[in-house]
Motif scaffolding. Structure first.
Motif, PDB file in Angstrom:
ATOM      1  N   LEU A  18       0.856  -1.179   0.000  1.00  0.00           N
ATOM      2  CA  LEU A  18       0.000   0.000   0.000  1.00  0.00           C
ATOM      3  C   LEU A  18       0.896   1.234   0.000  1.00  0.00           C
ATOM      4  CD1 LEU A  18      -2.758  -0.767   2.691  1.00  0.00           C
ATOM      5  CD2 LEU A  18      -3.129  -0.519   0.231  1.00  0.00           C
ATOM      6  N   ARG A  19       0.377   2.328  -0.515  1.00  0.00           N
ATOM      7  CA  ARG A  19       1.090   3.591  -0.423  1.00  0.00           C
ATOM      8  C   ARG A  19       0.181   4.623   0.225  1.00  0.00           C
ATOM      9  NH1 ARG A  19       3.734   7.584  -4.998  1.00  0.00           N
ATOM     10  NH2 ARG A  19       1.540   8.073  -5.409  1.00  0.00           N
ATOM     11  N   LEU A  20       0.647   5.174   1.313  1.00  0.00           N
ATOM     12  CA  LEU A  20      -0.071   6.239   2.004  1.00  0.00           C
ATOM     13  C   LEU A  20       0.452   7.584   1.529  1.00  0.00           C
ATOM     14  CD1 LEU A  20      -0.071   4.870   5.664  1.00  0.00           C
ATOM     15  CD2 LEU A  20      -1.650   4.363   3.791  1.00  0.00           C
ATOM     16  N   SER A  21      -0.454   8.555   1.475  1.00  0.00           N
ATOM     17  CA  SER A  21      -0.091   9.917   1.099  1.00  0.00           C
ATOM     18  C   SER A  21      -0.539  10.878   2.179  1.00  0.00           C
ATOM     19  CB  SER A  21      -0.748  10.304  -0.222  1.00  0.00           C
ATOM     20  OG  SER A  21      -0.360   9.450  -1.259  1.00  0.00           O
ATOM     21  N   CYS A  22       0.196  11.965   2.306  1.00  0.00           N
ATOM     22  CA  CYS A  22      -0.141  13.006   3.286  1.00  0.00           C
ATOM     23  C   CYS A  22       0.078  14.344   2.605  1.00  0.00           C
ATOM     24  CB  CYS A  22       0.747  12.864   4.507  1.00  0.00           C
ATOM     25  SG  CYS A  22       0.521  14.172   5.739  1.00  0.00           S
ATOM     26  N   ALA A  23      -0.992  15.088   2.429  1.00  0.00           N
ATOM     27  CA  ALA A  23      -0.909  16.351   1.714  1.00  0.00           C
ATOM     28  C   ALA A  23      -1.282  17.505   2.637  1.00  0.00           C
ATOM     29  CB  ALA A  23      -1.840  16.325   0.507  1.00  0.00           C
ATOM     30  N   PRO A  24      -0.647  18.643   2.474  1.00  0.00           N
ATOM     31  CA  PRO A  24      -0.988  19.806   3.280  1.00  0.00           C
ATOM     32  C   PRO A  24      -2.250  20.473   2.768  1.00  0.00           C
ATOM     33  CG  PRO A  24       0.673  20.422   1.694  1.00  0.00           C
ATOM     34  CD  PRO A  24       0.419  18.948   1.510  1.00  0.00           C
TER      35      PRO A  24
END
Length: 122
Positions: A18-24
């Motif tokens: 899985l790939r998690l993303s975190c965006a501002p």
């Protein structure tokens, strides 16, 4: 503080990825250290990985070394690529941002996302 929005969690079989993303939300990240933490049911929140402001320093928890990779791009999104997932990786994963030097301590981070669930079935 900044607002953080995580995405990418889900259900996967053991051995999967899985790939998690975190965006501002509305702010740039390039002055912040970024970290990923996780919390399993009945357990305390634990450090997973972090990345320095320039992206050159990336400490990892021993339990994920060699399987997880943290990175950040020019669009100020931070990623956590998770490979060879195990049932013990099941947890809510949190993205965090902080000022200062890269750190594995949650006390070094003052902005947190809402969390995204990762479930690994055996």
């Amino acid at each position: 503080q900044v607002q953080l929005v995580e995405s990418g969690g889900g259900l996967v079989q053991a051995g999967g990825s899985l790939r998690l993303s975190c965006a501002p939300s509305g702010r740039t990240f390039n002055t912040y250290i970024m970290g990923w933490f996780r919390q399993a049911p009945g357990k305390e929140r634990e450090f997973v990985a972090a990345i320095s402001k320039g992206g050159y320093t990336t400490p990892y928890a021993d339990s994920v070394k060699g399987r997880f990779t943290i990175s950040r791009d020019n669009a100020n999104t931070v990623y956590l690529q998770m490979n060879s997932l195990k049932p013990e990786d099941t947890a809510v994963y949190y993205c965090a941002a902080g000022l200062g030097d890269v750190s594995s301590s949650p006390h070094s981070y003052d902005s947190w996302g809402q969390g995204t669930q990762v479930t690994v079935s055996s």
